[in-house]
Scaffold this active site. Structure first.
Site, PDB file in Angstrom:
ATOM      1  N   HIS A  82      58.343  70.537 178.621  1.00 32.46           N
ATOM      2  CA  HIS A  82      58.122  69.893 177.321  1.00 32.46           C
ATOM      3  C   HIS A  82      58.977  70.562 176.268  1.00 32.46           C
ATOM      4  O   HIS A  82      59.074  71.780 176.201  1.00 32.46           O
ATOM      5  CB  HIS A  82      56.650  69.995 176.926  1.00 32.46           C
ATOM      6  CG  HIS A  82      56.308  69.063 175.804  1.00 32.46           C
ATOM      7  ND1 HIS A  82      55.806  67.803 176.021  1.00 32.46           N
ATOM      8  CD2 HIS A  82      56.421  69.196 174.462  1.00 32.46           C
ATOM      9  CE1 HIS A  82      55.621  67.198 174.861  1.00 32.46           C
ATOM     10  NE2 HIS A  82      55.991  68.021 173.897  1.00 32.46           N
ATOM     11  N   ASP A 161      45.191  63.940 170.537  1.00 31.79           N
ATOM     12  CA  ASP A 161      46.568  64.259 170.150  1.00 31.79           C
ATOM     13  C   ASP A 161      47.331  62.988 169.804  1.00 31.79           C
ATOM     14  O   ASP A 161      48.137  62.974 168.875  1.00 31.79           O
ATOM     15  CB  ASP A 161      47.305  65.020 171.252  1.00 31.79           C
ATOM     16  CG  ASP A 161      48.752  65.256 170.840  1.00 31.79           C
ATOM     17  OD1 ASP A 161      48.958  65.904 169.802  1.00 31.79           O
ATOM     18  OD2 ASP A 161      49.663  64.753 171.502  1.00 31.79           O
ATOM     19  N   ARG A 168      50.405  62.869 161.821  1.00 27.68           N
ATOM     20  CA  ARG A 168      51.244  63.970 161.314  1.00 27.68           C
ATOM     21  C   ARG A 168      52.662  63.501 161.051  1.00 27.68           C
ATOM     22  O   ARG A 168      53.324  63.959 160.122  1.00 27.68           O
ATOM     23  CB  ARG A 168      51.247  65.134 162.316  1.00 27.68           C
ATOM     24  CG  ARG A 168      49.944  65.908 162.309  1.00 27.68           C
ATOM     25  CD  ARG A 168      49.852  66.828 163.515  1.00 27.68           C
ATOM     26  NE  ARG A 168      50.986  67.712 163.616  1.00 27.68           N
ATOM     27  CZ  ARG A 168      51.592  68.032 164.769  1.00 27.68           C
ATOM     28  NH1 ARG A 168      51.162  67.551 165.914  1.00 27.68           N
ATOM     29  NH2 ARG A 168      52.616  68.832 164.775  1.00 27.68           N
ATOM     30  N   SER A 183      49.049  70.403 169.928  1.00 25.83           N
ATOM     31  CA  SER A 183      49.546  69.087 170.313  1.00 25.83           C
ATOM     32  C   SER A 183      50.215  69.162 171.684  1.00 25.83           C
ATOM     33  O   SER A 183      49.892  68.407 172.605  1.00 25.83           O
ATOM     34  CB  SER A 183      50.540  68.607 169.246  1.00 25.83           C
ATOM     35  OG  SER A 183      51.283  67.517 169.709  1.00 25.83           O
ATOM     36  N   LYS A 187      48.356  68.159 175.661  1.00 21.36           N
ATOM     37  CA  LYS A 187      48.938  67.149 176.558  1.00 21.36           C
ATOM     38  C   LYS A 187      49.277  67.777 177.910  1.00 21.36           C
ATOM     39  O   LYS A 187      49.049  67.183 178.957  1.00 21.36           O
ATOM     40  CB  LYS A 187      50.237  66.595 175.963  1.00 21.36           C
ATOM     41  CG  LYS A 187      50.027  65.704 174.771  1.00 21.36           C
ATOM     42  CD  LYS A 187      51.312  64.972 174.427  1.00 21.36           C
ATOM     43  CE  LYS A 187      52.308  65.797 173.657  1.00 21.36           C
ATOM     44  NZ  LYS A 187      52.184  65.771 172.228  1.00 21.36           N
TER      45      LYS A 187
END
Ligand code: URA
Length: 433
Positions: A82, A161, A168, A183, A187
């Site tokens: 990620h 999220d 956001r 966040s 995930k």
């Protein structure tokens, strides 16, 4: 418990209890708490921060706000990566097929564009037919069969999220270490991979502008992941200039394919090989230099490109767009942006370039905006290169010609020139975990 009191407590710099955090996450996920109160709390957290315990509780309640994926059938082979978000960051499109082609199981849940940064799901949707939403059974059987599946935050995975991320994006509350940590890690925890490689971006186009902040973010995420039994590594990578040359959804798919075809060298290929080799090393349990050789070989042999085609096609996408990227829609308007002076490009403000791409239609200015998948920027000259007045700096692409002047202005404003060649920055600042 009242949401008003929770907002007030954080606004005044207080520490939220686990019950208060869970009350917010559960209430907001169930739509019992409205967006305006959630926005106020996001802003209070942005301004006042959260301690490690608050961040860990927030992450875990977000991770378990919906379903979680059980990847235990893949043993230790499941691996995820990620990125914290950047401009021109199409690494997932490259590293996922590389890792899958050498036997890793890449079960990945990706996000949409956030602020000035692009999102993998938006990029993948530029391939006609690609399904970013799969049932959990289809997701798992695709990972089993092809070795890779990339879906959006659909279904009921980390729904807290999903809502907070979209909020956001439009309330200027993205660049906060506890909010980014919770966040991303919510995930990652919900998506279930045994090993996780984080690409923490640093620089003008990243949410973390300094190496120190990026290292803090990386350490927090690695710690939360390890606490939850995951195998974690984080790389701190440069985002002072956009990664590669293309910014915008289908433009980035095209560039990713070119890297997998072995046609493109440079920063993008280098960062991707570093990320892919860390994924392979964690997942297969082999030393990093051996993993790097496997990653390089996957690109050179064409195995990774073949895997990308297989993956896109298995997920419903028209793979002929991968084998022949000239099939992507050409936008109606383009403009070549010329240098207004001679000199070395001393720096590029990647965030401004990201905003220029959003202006062209490649990203969203508000939650419900439609993306123009063909819009974006192809950069001709990057930091460190010498240009003469009148040379092409980049080409802007869009289907809305009204935005070209503003996008050009923003692009030019992102550049600084000097008479001397700037010193080279490292592409990778460090590894955590
Ligand atoms: N990427 C995410 O998934 N979340 C953030 O908050 C920032 C980048």
């Amino acid at each position: 418990m009242r949401m008003y009191d929770i907002i007030q407590k954080k606004r005044d710099g207080g520490v939220l209890s686990a019950e208060e955090i869970e009350f917010f996450v559960n209430g907001y996920t169930a739509s019992e708490i409205p967006d305006y109160q959630a926005s106020a709390l996001m802003m209070a957290i942005f301004l006042k921060g959260m301690n490690d315990e608050e961040t860990a509780v927030l992450t875990q309640s977000m991770a378990y706000s919906g379903d979680t994926v059980d990847l235990s059938r893949f043993g230790t082979l499941s691996v995820d990566k990620h990125s914290t978000g950047g401009v021109g960051d199409k690494t997932t499109l490259i590293v996922a097929p590389i890792a899958a082609s050498v036997g890793c199981k890449v079960a990945k849940m990706s996000g949409r564009g956030l602020g000035h940064t692009g999102g993998t799901v938006d990029k993948l949707e530029s391939v006609p037919g690609y399904r970013t939403s799969l049932s959990s059974d289809d997701f798992l059987s695709q990972v089993e069969k092809v070795g890779v599946a990339v879906i959006g935050q659909t279904g009921n995975l980390a729904p807290a999220d999903k809502k907070m991320y979209a909020l956001r994006d439009v309330t200027a509350t993205v660049g906060s270490i506890p909010l980014i940590t919770s966040s991303i890690m919510s995930k990652k925890l919900a998506a279930g991979s045994h090993s996780i490689v984080l690409d923490v971006k640093v620089g003008s186009g990243a949410f973390m502008k300094t190496v120190e902040d990026a290292r803090t973010l990386a350490e927090k995420m690695v710690e939360i992941g390890k606490r939850c039994g995951r195998n974690m590594t984080a790389l701190l990578t440069d985002m002072n200039t956009p990664l590669g040359h293309n910014v915008g959804n289908s433009l980035e798919i095209i560039e990713a394919v070119n890297v997998l075809k072995g046609e493109k060298t440079g920063d993008l290929r280098e960062v991707c090989l570093a990320l892919a080799s860390n994924m392979i090393s964690l997942s297969l349990g082999i030393p990093i230099d051996e993993a790097l050789k496997k990653a390089e070989n996957a690109v050179e042999s064409g195995a990774a490109l073949k895997k990308m085609t297989e993956w896109i096609s298995e997920q419903g996408g028209d793979a002929s767009y991968i084998t022949d990227t000239s099939r992507f829609e050409k936008p109606k308007f383009s403009r070549s942006v010329k240098a207004t002076q001679s000199g070395y490009i001393a720096s590029m403000d990647a965030e401004k370039i990201g905003i220029s791409a959003v202006e062209l239609g490649a990203g969203r200015a508000s939650k419900t905006d439609e993306i123009d998948h063909a819009a974006g920027i192809v950069i001709a000259k990057k930091t460190g290169e010498y240009v003469k007045k009148g040379d092409e700096l980049c080409v802007l692409f869009t289907n809305n010609c009204a935005c070209l002047d503003e996008a050009e202005h923003k692009y030019l404003d992102s550049l600084a020139f000097s008479d001397e060649k700037p010193s080279e920055r490292p592409l990778i600042y460090g590894v955590v975990g």
